[in-house]
Design an enzyme around this catalytic site. Structure first.
Site, mmCIF file in Angstrom:
data_model
loop_
_atom_site.group_PDB
_atom_site.id
_atom_site.type_symbol
_atom_site.label_atom_id
_atom_site.label_comp_id
_atom_site.label_asym_id
_atom_site.label_seq_id
_atom_site.Cartn_x
_atom_site.Cartn_y
_atom_site.Cartn_z
ATOM 1 N N HIS A 131 -1.387 -0.786 -3.895
ATOM 2 C CA HIS A 131 -2.345 -0.856 -3.556
ATOM 3 C C HIS A 131 -2.249 0.849 -3.098
ATOM 4 O O HIS A 131 -2.079 1.611 -2.760
ATOM 5 C CB HIS A 131 -3.147 -1.233 -2.474
ATOM 6 C CG HIS A 131 -4.050 -1.350 -1.470
ATOM 7 N ND1 HIS A 131 -5.460 -1.833 -2.426
ATOM 8 C CD2 HIS A 131 -4.177 -0.647 -0.545
ATOM 9 C CE1 HIS A 131 -6.022 -2.138 -1.036
ATOM 10 N NE2 HIS A 131 -5.966 -0.667 -0.565
ATOM 11 N N ASP A 174 -4.784 3.839 -1.597
ATOM 12 C CA ASP A 174 -5.843 4.640 -0.839
ATOM 13 C C ASP A 174 -6.170 5.546 -0.781
ATOM 14 O O ASP A 174 -4.908 6.492 -0.834
ATOM 15 C CB ASP A 174 -5.304 4.058 0.836
ATOM 16 C CG ASP A 174 -4.638 2.941 0.692
ATOM 17 O OD1 ASP A 174 -6.399 2.228 0.881
ATOM 18 O OD2 ASP A 174 -4.182 2.310 1.127
ATOM 19 N N GLY A 179 1.064 -2.464 4.714
ATOM 20 C CA GLY A 179 1.518 -0.842 4.317
ATOM 21 C C GLY A 179 2.631 -0.834 4.994
ATOM 22 O O GLY A 179 3.470 -1.549 4.596
ATOM 23 N N MET A 222 -8.804 8.871 -0.244
ATOM 24 C CA MET A 222 -9.382 9.051 0.851
ATOM 25 C C MET A 222 -9.862 10.309 1.228
ATOM 26 O O MET A 222 -9.540 11.101 0.166
ATOM 27 C CB MET A 222 -9.349 8.893 2.367
ATOM 28 C CG MET A 222 -8.004 7.946 2.688
ATOM 29 S SD MET A 222 -7.562 7.964 4.386
ATOM 30 C CE MET A 222 -6.632 6.143 3.774
ATOM 31 N N PHE A 225 -5.930 4.693 7.525
ATOM 32 C CA PHE A 225 -5.660 5.224 8.175
ATOM 33 C C PHE A 225 -4.339 3.838 8.913
ATOM 34 O O PHE A 225 -5.021 3.114 8.777
ATOM 35 C CB PHE A 225 -5.173 5.284 10.359
ATOM 36 C CG PHE A 225 -5.818 6.720 10.588
ATOM 37 C CD1 PHE A 225 -5.257 7.635 10.033
ATOM 38 C CD2 PHE A 225 -6.974 6.638 10.885
ATOM 39 C CE1 PHE A 225 -5.623 9.070 10.382
ATOM 40 C CE2 PHE A 225 -8.020 7.864 10.574
ATOM 41 C CZ PHE A 225 -7.443 8.886 11.022
ATOM 42 N N MET A 228 -11.729 5.034 -0.549
ATOM 43 C CA MET A 228 -12.626 5.745 0.189
ATOM 44 C C MET A 228 -13.109 6.756 0.682
ATOM 45 O O MET A 228 -12.974 7.958 1.370
ATOM 46 C CB MET A 228 -11.633 5.364 1.376
ATOM 47 C CG MET A 228 -11.080 4.086 2.639
ATOM 48 S SD MET A 228 -9.387 4.180 3.340
ATOM 49 C CE MET A 228 -8.310 3.822 1.511
ATOM 50 N N SER A 236 0.379 -1.472 -0.361
ATOM 51 C CA SER A 236 0.404 -0.154 -0.192
ATOM 52 C C SER A 236 0.973 1.314 0.240
ATOM 53 O O SER A 236 2.196 1.722 1.060
ATOM 54 C CB SER A 236 -0.834 -0.225 1.105
ATOM 55 O OG SER A 236 -1.163 1.575 1.419
ATOM 56 N N HIS A 296 -8.202 1.659 -4.268
ATOM 57 C CA HIS A 296 -9.024 1.761 -3.273
ATOM 58 C C HIS A 296 -9.500 2.818 -2.485
ATOM 59 O O HIS A 296 -9.399 3.921 -2.023
ATOM 60 C CB HIS A 296 -8.784 1.193 -1.237
ATOM 61 C CG HIS A 296 -9.100 0.817 -0.265
ATOM 62 N ND1 HIS A 296 -8.868 0.190 0.897
ATOM 63 C CD2 HIS A 296 -10.655 1.153 -0.059
ATOM 64 C CE1 HIS A 296 -9.941 0.544 1.874
ATOM 65 N NE2 HIS A 296 -10.720 0.557 1.578
ATOM 66 N N MET A 321 -11.850 -5.129 4.927
ATOM 67 C CA MET A 321 -10.799 -4.300 5.764
ATOM 68 C C MET A 321 -10.787 -4.750 7.120
ATOM 69 O O MET A 321 -11.983 -5.034 8.122
ATOM 70 C CB MET A 321 -11.937 -2.819 5.933
ATOM 71 C CG MET A 321 -11.982 -1.732 4.775
ATOM 72 S SD MET A 321 -10.071 -1.670 4.083
ATOM 73 C CE MET A 321 -9.212 -1.157 5.306
ATOM 74 N N ASP A 376 -7.125 -5.909 4.136
ATOM 75 C CA ASP A 376 -6.545 -5.118 3.987
ATOM 76 C C ASP A 376 -6.576 -4.347 5.060
ATOM 77 O O ASP A 376 -7.596 -3.964 6.594
ATOM 78 C CB ASP A 376 -7.527 -3.688 2.913
ATOM 79 C CG ASP A 376 -6.517 -2.252 2.192
ATOM 80 O OD1 ASP A 376 -5.530 -2.260 3.795
ATOM 81 O OD2 ASP A 376 -6.922 -1.866 2.639
ATOM 82 N N GLY A 377 -5.324 -4.288 6.330
ATOM 83 C CA GLY A 377 -4.555 -3.917 7.231
ATOM 84 C C GLY A 377 -4.112 -4.737 8.607
ATOM 85 O O GLY A 377 -4.961 -5.898 8.191
ATOM 86 N N GLY A 378 -3.215 -3.952 8.745
ATOM 87 C CA GLY A 378 -2.417 -4.915 9.672
ATOM 88 C C GLY A 378 -2.402 -6.449 9.277
ATOM 89 O O GLY A 378 -1.710 -7.165 11.175
HETATM 90 C C1 DX5 Z 1 -6.284 2.295 5.670
HETATM 91 C C2 DX5 Z 1 -5.902 1.625 4.299
HETATM 92 C C3 DX5 Z 1 -4.917 0.397 4.156
HETATM 93 C C4 DX5 Z 1 -3.740 1.326 4.354
HETATM 94 C C5 DX5 Z 1 -3.380 -0.199 5.320
HETATM 95 O O1 DX5 Z 1 -7.388 3.028 5.278
HETATM 96 O O2 DX5 Z 1 -6.630 1.119 3.326
HETATM 97 O O3 DX5 Z 1 -4.874 0.299 2.568
HETATM 98 O O4 DX5 Z 1 -2.539 1.565 3.517
HETATM 99 O O5 DX5 Z 1 -2.144 0.202 6.507
HETATM 100 P P1 DX5 Z 1 -1.452 -0.715 7.332
HETATM 101 O O6 DX5 Z 1 -1.034 -1.876 6.756
HETATM 102 O O7 DX5 Z 1 -0.102 -0.409 7.990
HETATM 103 O O8 DX5 Z 1 -1.991 -1.408 8.380
HETATM 104 ZN ZN ZN Z 2 -6.596 0.205 0.908
#
Ligand code: DX5
Ligand code: ZN
Length: 216
Positions: free
Chosen positions: A33, A35, A197, A37, A143, A68, A8, A66, A137, A175-177
């Site tokens: 990827h 993001d 990310g 926002m 974030f 948002m 990401s 993606h 998600m 996506d995330g963590g």
């Molecule tokens: C969060 C994004 C993710 C973000 C993931 O809103 O959609 O794509 O970059 O970040 P990590 O991998 O650090 O959790």
């Molecule tokens: Zn994302």
């Protein structure tokens, strides 16, 4: 087939995107990827099309976008102009999701639907055959660097069952963590694509980190 990895851009070094895109191009990453926002659908603003136009020129991997944002359908032409492979819109941002998915496909892109952590997989029953991917998600969007929500593993299993039951060919992206602890669990639960990310870009050797995820 194997697990696809989509680093990401949100966690990249914004003062030297060229270097990070060179790394991505050399790496085994499958997609990049992106993001986007709007400060309305999510409580943050990332980057917009003027920046992404340059990123798209530097990156030779397929782009997984993606959105948002509210009313994501307004930006189908801009996402298409980036040369995007996949356009993901949030279920929660699209009261007329079926129409938006058709519009994305008519524009010549793959269409993905994204679910926030509190949105049940069961709500996809009537759209699952129409989408190319479901993006689950595993943190609240907005974030990078947040902690993985463990309940996502159950959602991946439930989604895998829904896809099998309906004969859908949708991919499952999470996506995330994502990190060395959560990635193997997600693979085992049935995920096809993992976004990463911080785990990739904050690693001392990002290319090796991508390789390690690909080797799972
Ligand atoms: C969060 C994004 C993710 C973000 C993931 O809103 O959609 O794509 O970059 O970040 P990590 O991998 O650090 O959790
Ligand atoms: Zn994302």
């Amino acid at each position: 087939m194997g697990l696809k990895i989509a680093p990401s851009l949100l966690a990249a070094n914004f003062s030297n995107l060229q270097a990070d895109m060179d790394m991505i191009n050399r790496s085994e990453a499958d997609w990049l990827h992106l993001d986007i926002m709007d400060g309305v659908f999510v409580p943050n603003i990332s980057f917009g099309f003027p920046v992404l136009t340059h990123v798209a020129k530097l990156c030779h991997k397929p782009l997984d976008v993606h959105l948002m944002i509210v009313s994501p359908e307004k930006f189908i032409p801009e996402v298409k102009a980036l040369g995007a492979y996949m356009m993901n819109v949030h279920y929660e941002a699209c009261p007329h999701l079926h129409r938006v998915i058709q519009q994305i496909k008519e524009a010549g892109m793959k269409a993905g639907v994204t679910l926030n952590p509190a949105t049940p997989v069961a709500l996809l029953a009537d759209i699952i055959r129409d989408v190319d991917m479901v993006l689950l998600m595993s943190v609240n969007p907005g974030f990078g660097g947040q902690e993985f929500i463990p309940h996502t593993l159950e959602k991946v299993r439930e989604l895998r069952a829904l896809i099998e039951r309906t004969g859908s060919s949708a991919l499952i992206e999470v996506d995330g963590g994502v990190n060395d602890e959560t990635a193997p669990q997600l693979l085992e639960a049935g995920a096809d694509v993992l976004v990463a990310g911080s785990y990739v870009f904050k690693s001392p050797t990002p290319e090796d980190t991508i390789h390690a995820l690909k080797a799972l």
